[in-house]
Each structure stands twice: as structure tokens, then as C-alpha cells.
Design an enzyme around this catalytic site. Structure first.
Site, PDB file in Angstrom:
ATOM      1  N   ASP A 322      -5.379   1.444  -4.755  1.00 20.72           N
ATOM      2  CA  ASP A 322      -6.028   0.900  -3.582  1.00 20.72           C
ATOM      3  C   ASP A 322      -5.534   1.705  -2.376  1.00 20.72           C
ATOM      4  OD1 ASP A 322      -7.509  -0.982  -1.976  1.00 20.72           O
ATOM      5  OD2 ASP A 322      -5.578  -1.877  -1.446  1.00 20.72           O
ATOM      6  N   ASP A 518      -2.309  -4.348  -3.419  1.00 22.47           N
ATOM      7  CA  ASP A 518      -1.461  -5.349  -2.762  1.00 22.47           C
ATOM      8  C   ASP A 518      -2.225  -6.565  -2.265  1.00 22.47           C
ATOM      9  OD1 ASP A 518      -2.812  -4.201  -0.558  1.00 22.47           O
ATOM     10  OD2 ASP A 518      -1.135  -4.688   0.765  1.00 22.47           O
ATOM     11  N   ASP A 522      -7.412  -7.234  -4.830  1.00 21.06           N
ATOM     12  CA  ASP A 522      -6.973  -6.316  -5.879  1.00 21.06           C
ATOM     13  C   ASP A 522      -6.590  -7.041  -7.171  1.00 21.06           C
ATOM     14  OD1 ASP A 522      -7.224  -4.048  -4.229  1.00 21.06           O
ATOM     15  OD2 ASP A 522      -5.266  -4.449  -3.328  1.00 21.06           O
TER      16      ASP A 522
END
Length: 775
Positions: A322, A518, A522
């Protein structure tokens, strides 16, 4: 409430009983073997055989129990071979060999138990460290209550030496904390009033007050303890691989023993084969290595859910990332400050921060933090109002000031249009400052890359990751810029959580895949990956709960360290299992040919087992080749110069501002801006560069392999000094001629813009290559 820590405290009863049995078996077999040896040397062969036979029988009873327990679990381990060998030695009268096997069995299990206890020491310490009560301040005083009764917004008192019980914010002036349990970093840190404090850290200073922002169940340490409870090596694929070895090793041993007996007609040879095929702790070496790897990772602030996750991490070849909060800091930072012709950038930042200190907006907080880092003195603001989506407005020093968006339909001056263009090119947000209704400046903000991200990804490439991709919900332009800087293979932008899951599943078709994230969005992708890694220091609870690995410190470089540990633990586990198996097979062949009698074979197998388990314990040690070690003196210098980089950002802003003013109105105000920029260069920046060249670089040279490693940075210092001298020459000419000549403008602008570019690149390179070395 039955908390994780309480459950953990009741679990060790069975292991302690097993430990006592193993200790008793070791004492009995050792005494029997020693007593028999003394009797044999004294000439009493019958007494010696009796004592050795008693030692053999003493070993048979627990060995049979261990085999039955394994069969109930659906597995038949190599302890079955030990039972057959012990029975065989009794049957053929090889009592010395039986006593040696009994001692081997006892010492092997004792050594393996001690190894696991040592390997899991850090995980047990994590559980024992968990707080169980808190001190709540009320109008009636301070009362102690069970941790489960703490509620959000309770005012707690954390006494010296106590563990912070729940997540919260500092209420007093400051708190000095030891965060090593979570971060692995031994240096005490100071948290000021309003700063976030995570549960599990230790109060290393005076008592302070904490405003709870989470309950026990939702706090950082409770989540880490829950993960640590689940850590173990039983389910690791490499351990199941050892079980598969046992599945063919057991019948092979029986077949070789049977053939040796059939061909030679000697039952003693068959027993000798079974004796050397009794590697009781041999296949336990794999879990020892894996648990050792778990322990090493926990010391670095990396909590791995179980041994299977660690083993998978060691063979992963695709990494999905990410963007926000993972390779970037997850918080906006001031990129640049632009001022109207009659103001300086520092004044624009000071006025904006004076108003924004009353705003809870994340961009406002970034502006205030930057102003305070640069030592700017903020003024009080009055009549502050904030309109969602528009910004804040108030009175500062008698002027009506606003920070946020410009009103619709307002004509932008030339300098402001340049800001719009730059924001678009840099993918930055703009907070406009207006004073008495007129645009006075702009603050550009962007979520910056983590300093340690490029180094981490290079280390992961070197570790064998063949494919690095970014999956993000952000816009394509900033995502592609980040991917280009990091050297990623591909980037997928503007993805929904469902899109991320689909991308993860597609990559899993090709290789073992790691997903790092995080945020709450996600969590599905982390769960879909072979290995989900959560940035747990500031990440969401959902992402941590969905992950297999949690980084408890806000450093992405710990991922590279965890991969290195996982690969080393897996390599040592497989090496231990296969190495021991090969040595046992060679000994079996010798025994089948009559070259190795049972007693000598038992001694040989004892040495093989001990060597293999000790080899597995190497996974506990630090791999010296994993990364450069920074001396304490060099680490202190790194922190010093990193702080100076923050302080020097206004010098870079001044250089850029002077170049912009020359481009718009090359008159006296522009010349004054160039003079001010040059003064800052001479008084602040050049001494900083000189100190880096003569203090920091020599201190880092041994770590980096010699002075050549810093040669390119030294060349940048030379270029910075050259451009500064060139600017000084232009100023001397301007003073002599009473102003800037037209023929000077192009070169002077080039020098200023070039110096700004070189400085920003140089700062970024130092932060990435050098400053990221220090924890």
C-alpha cells in the site's frame, strides 16, 4: 474478564510437568550409565549389565508414552524408532547400547526443551510484561482498578517504572518513556503534552497523567500480546516437512534393520541400525530454528503470528505495498512555502501556523508542527472560525487572516498561478494564506516518502524478491511518482478494497506473496495474501488483526530485517533436518554392514543429535551480514544532522523564493531576497555541510565500507559550495553597480534554482542512505 495475559499464565503447567519428567529421566539414565560404567571397571560385569538394563527400562516407559501421545495427534514420529531400539537392545542383551540410547533420548529432549525455552524467552517476556491494573484519578483521589474497567477519557496516573496500561495522550507537561518493548530501540523518548502514548511502554521518568483514548481490549499492547500468544512453530510448513521426513524415515529404518538381520542373520546388526536411526531430537531441530527466528524477530519489534508465517515469509518472492502509511509517512508534511513579493516564506508559515494551531485538521497540524520545528514564534489568534472544506479564519496581530482554499472567482496573481502549477506537478495540496482578503502566500503539503523505504526495497530485492508492486487507492499521478522513486515493477492506482483483494489473488497465482498495509481498507488484502504485514505502530486495529506479521515500530525497514531473519531461520531449519538425516543414514549403512556396534552407534547418534540442535540454535544469533552496524558515536551524529536538516528547510525555501522573485520582478526586493538567501547559506547551511564532510562522513566510512561510499555526497558538497560562491560573486557585482544588471539575471536565476535542486536532492540522498541507518 479472562485476559490474554491471564490465560498465558495458566498454560505452563503441562510444560513444567514434562520438564520435570525429562529432568528425572536424564538423572536416572545418567546415573544408571555411570553406575554401570563404574561396576564394569571394577570387574562386576553382571552388576554393570543390571544397571544398564534398568536405565534402558527407565527410558522405555516415557518413550512409549511420547509415542502414544504422538499417535493420538495423528503422527508417528521417530520416537517410535527409539522405542524399537530400546526394546531391541533389551532383547539381544546389548544393555550398554540401551543405556546410551536412554541417555541420548533424555539429553536430546532436555536440550530441545531448553532450546525452545531460550528461543521463546522474548515472547514469554512480552506476555509477562502485560499490565493488569491501572490508577484512575477522580475527584476523590487516585484509585487502583482492574485494567478491564478502564474507559475512554479516564484520567490515569502512570507511576515511575510502571507499564502504560492503555493507549492515551499525555496530560501533564511531558513523559519520559522506555519504548524498547514495542520498538526494540533502547533510547528513552520524551512525549510532550498531547502526544500519543501506546500501551506497553514503560514510564522511565517521573509520574505523569494519561488521558485514555482506548480500552484495554482496543489498545496496542493487548493486540500484540494476542498475536504473541499465537506464536509457535507447531504449524510451520517446514515442521510439517520434518513430519514428512519421518513418514518415510521410519519405514526405511525398519526395512534396513530387517534386511541387515535377514542377510547377516544377526539380530545385533538390526538393533545397531535402529540405534543409529534414533534421532529423537533431530526433527525437533526444525521447530527450534523456527521458534528462534520468532524470538529474533520479536526483539526487533516484529511480531509474527506463528511459525508457518515466518517460514512462508522466508520463501516469499512477490511484495505488494500500500502507499499511504506504508512507503509514505501517512501524515502530510510541508513541502515548500511560497510568499507574495512583500513577504518572506518564514513569515507566511508563521502566520498560517498561528491561526492553524486552533484547528484539528490534519493539514493544519502539519503546518503547526513545521513552524515549531523551525523555531518560529506563533502569535495568539482571536475570533477563530472554521468552515469544513474551506479552512480557518481569525484575527492575528490585528489582521484578518485565513488559511485554506481561495474564494471562488478570485483572480490569482502571477506568483499564485505558479504555485498552482507546482502543486499539480508535485501532487501536493495547497493551503493558501490570505491577509486582509489578499493572497499573501501558500504552503504546499505532501505525504513524503519514508526515509527508510528505498533502502528497505533494495534489501528486499537483494533477499530474492523478484516482483515489487504498489496497490493504492490514491490517484495515479502521485502513485506513479512514488513507484518511480522506489524502482517498483508496477503500480495499480485508484483501487477499491475489493480491487486490492483481486490483485493480491492474481499475484498469488504466480508466487508466494506478501502484502503490506496499515489502514482498515487494507485488511481484506492482508487476509487474502499468503503473508499479511501490518504497520501496527499507527495502523488500524483491523489491519493488525488480519495480518500474519505486525511491525510494532513505525519503521518499514524492520520488514527487510524480518525477511532476513525468516530466510535464515528456514535455511537453518532445513539444513538441520536434512544434515542430521544424512548423517543418520550414513551411520545406518555402516551399522547394517557390521561396522558399527550398537554401543558405539548410540554414542555417535548422541553426537549427531546434539550437533544438529545446536546448529538450529544459530537462528537466535544476529546475522552479522544482515546489515551495517552503526557505532553509538555515529548514531548520535546521524540524529544530530537529521535534526539540522529539519532546521535548514527554511534556508532551502529562501533560495527557491529568491529565484522566484528574480523571475517575477527582478528589482530591489528581488536583490534583497537574494542577499538574505546568501546570508542564510553562509551562516547556517555551509557550516552544516562542512561539519557533515569532516564529522559525519568519516564516522560512517567504516560502516559503509570505506570513504569511497561517501564520495558522491562529498562531490555534492563541492557543488553546493561552488554555486554559493557564484551567487556571492553576482552580489559583489550588484553592490558595485548599484543593482543587478540584465546580463546577470539568467545566470543568477540558474544558480539559485540549481542550488535549490542540488540541496533538495542531496538532503534526500543523505536521509535515505545515511540517516535511515540509525534506529
Amino acid at each position: 474478564m479472562n485476559r490474554p495475559a491471564d490465560t498465558a499464565r495458566h498454560r505452563p503447567a503441562a510444560p513444567r510437568a514434562s520438564q520435570r519428567i525429562e529432568a528425572a529421566l536424564l538423572a536416572v539414565t545418567a546415573a544408571a550409565l555411570t553406575g554401570g560404567g563404574i561396576a564394569w571397571f571394577a570387574g562386576s560385569r553382571e552388576t554393570a549389565d543390571l544397571l544398564w538394563a534398568l536405565g534402558t527400562v527407565a527410558a522405555v516407559v516415557p518413550a512409549v508414552w511420547w509415542v502414544l501421545a504422538a499417535l493420538r495427534r495423528g503422527s508417528a514420529g521417530v520416537d517410535l524408532i527409539a522405542v524399537l531400539a530400546l526394546g531391541g537392545t533389551l532383547a539381544v542383551g546389548e544393555y550398554l547400547a540401551g543405556a546410551l540410547i536412554g541417555l541420548m533420548l533424555a539429553t536430546g529432549r532436555t536440550l530441545e526443551g531448553a532450546a525452545q525455552r531460550r528461543a521463546s524467552h522474548d515472547l514469554r517476556a512480552l506476555l509477562e510484561h502485560a499490565p493488569r491494573s491501572a490508577h484512575r484519578r477522580t475527584g476523590a483521589g487516585v484509585t487502583t482498578l482492574p485494567l478491564g474497567q478502564v474507559a475512554v477519557d479516564d484520567l490515569l496516573v502512570v507511576r515511575p517504572g510502571e507499564v502504560v496500561p492503555v493507549d492515551g495522550r499525555v496530560e501533564g507537561a511531558s513523559a519520559v518513556l522506555d519504548e524498547s518493548v514495542l520498538t526494540g530501540e533502547p533510547v528513552h523518548v520524551e512525549r510532550l503534552r498531547g502526544d500519543v502514548v501506546r500501551s506497553g511502554v514503560v514510564n522511565a521518568g517521573a509520574a505523569f497523567e494519561l488521558r485514555a483514548t482506548a480500552t484495554e481490549r482496543d489498545s496496542t499492547y493487548a493486540r500484540i500480546v494476542l498475536l504473541a500468544q499465537q506464536a509457535g512453530a507447531e504449524s510451520a510448513p517446514v515442521v510439517r516437512l520434518a513430519d514428512r521426513y519421518a513418514a518415510w524415515f521410519l519405514p526405511l529404518s525398519a526395512a534396513v534393520a530387517g534386511l541387515a538381520w535377514l542377510i547377516s542373520g544377526s539380530a545385533v546388526r538390526a538393533v545397531a541400525v535402529l540405534v543409529v536411526a534414533t534421532p529423537c531430537p533431530l526433527l525437533l531441530a526444525a521447530p527450534v530454528a523456527i521458534v528462534s527466528g520468532l524470538s529474533r524477530a520479536s526483539r526487533l519489534g516484529v511480531v509474527v503470528r506463528d511459525g508457518g508465517a515466518l517460514e512462508n515469509l522466508g520463501r516469499a518472492r512477490t511484495l505488494l505495498l500500500d502507499k499511504t502509511g506504508t512507503v509514505t509517512r501517512g501524515r502530510p508534511r510541508v513541502l515548500d512555502v511560497t510568499a507574495a513579493p512583500d513577504l518572506k516564506p518564514a513569515e507566511v508559515l508563521r502566520l498560517a501556523a498561528s491561526l492553524d494551531q486552533y484547528s484539528p485538521h490534519v493539514l493544519a497540524q502539519a503546518i503547526v508542527d513545521t513552524a515549531r520545528e523551525r523555531g518560529l514564534e506563533l502569535s495568539a489568534a482571536a475570533d477563530v472560525t472554521e468552515e469544513p472544506g474551506r479552512g480557518a479564519t481569525g484575527t492575528v496581530e490585528g489582521h484578518r487572516v485565513s488559511v485554506g482554499r481561495l474564494g471562488p472567482g478570485r483572480a490569482h496573481p502571477d506568483w499564485a498561478r505558479a504555485v498552482d502549477n507546482r502543486a499539480l506537478l508535485d501532487g501536493a495540496a495547497v493551503a493558501w494564506l490570505t491577509v486582509d482578503g489578499e493572497p499573501a502566500g501558500a504552503v504546499l503539503l505532501r505525504d513524503p516518502l519514508r526515509h527508510d523505504a528505498p533502502r528497505t526495497l533494495r534489501q528486499l530485492r537483494a533477499a530474492g524478491f523478484r516482483r515489487l508492486l504498489m496497490l493504492t487507492g490514491d490517484r495515479a499521478a502521485p502513485a506513479k511518482e512514488v513507484a518511480a522513486v522506489l524502482g517498483l515493477d508496477d503500480v495499480c492506482a485508484e483501487l477499491s478494497p475489493a480491487d486490492k483483494v483481486a490483485a493480491v489473488r492474481a499475484e498469488r497465482e504466480r508466487a508466494v506473496t506478501v502484502m503490506v498495509g496499515d489502514g482498515v481498507n487494507d485488511a481484506p488484502a492482508l487476509a487474502a495474501a499468503d503473508i499479511g504485514v501490518a504497520m501496527g505502530a499507527r495502523g488500524s486495529t483491523a489491519s493488525s488483526e488480519a495480518a500474519d506479521v505486525v511491525l510494532t515500530t513505525d519503521r518499514v525497514d524492520r520488514l527487510a530485517a524480518a525477511v532476513t531473519i525468516a530466510q535464515r531461520a528456514r535455511r537453518i531449519a532445513v539444513q538441520s533436518a536434512l544434515g542430521g538425516m544424512l548423517m543418520s543414514l550414513a551411520a545406518m549403512a555402516a551399522a547394517a554392514l557390521g561396522l558399527l556396534p550398537p554401543a558405539a552407534g548410540a554414542l555417535l547418534q548422541e553426537g549427531i543429535d546434539a550437533a544438529v540442535i545446536l546448529n538450529a540454535l544459530r537462528a537466535l544469533r544476529v546475522d552479522r551480514a544482515a546489515g551495517p552496524a552503526v557505532t553509538p558515536a555515529a548514531e548520535a551524529l546521524i540524529h544530530r544532522f537529521a535534526d539540522e536538516h529539519h532546521d535548514l528547510q527554511d534556508v532551502l525555501d529562501a533560495v527557491r523564493d529568491a529565484a522566484d522573485r528574480l523571475s517575477v520582478t527582478p528589482g530591489a526586493p528581488a536583490l534583497a531576497a537574494v542577499e538574505e538567501a546568501h546570508r542564510l547559506l553562509v551562516e547556517r547551511l555551509l557550516p552544516h555541510e562542512y561539519a557533515e564532510e569532516h564529522e559525519l562522513y568519516p564516522a560512517l566510512a567504516p560502516t559503509l565500507g570505506g570513504p569511497e561510499a561517501t564520495a558522491t555526497m562529498s562531490r555534492a558538497h563541492t557543488e553546493i559550495e561552488r554555486l554559493s560562491r557564484r551567487i556571492a560573486t553576482h552580489l559583489e557585482w550588484a553592490r558595485a553597480d548599484g543593482g543587478l544588471a540584465a546580463e546577470q539575471l539568467d545566470d543568477l536565476r540558474s544558480c539559485l534554482y540549481g542550488l535549490n535542486t542540488v540541496l533538495r536532492l542531496h538532503f534526500t540522498q543523505e536521509e535515505e542512505n545515511y540517516f535511515s541507518l540509525a534506529p
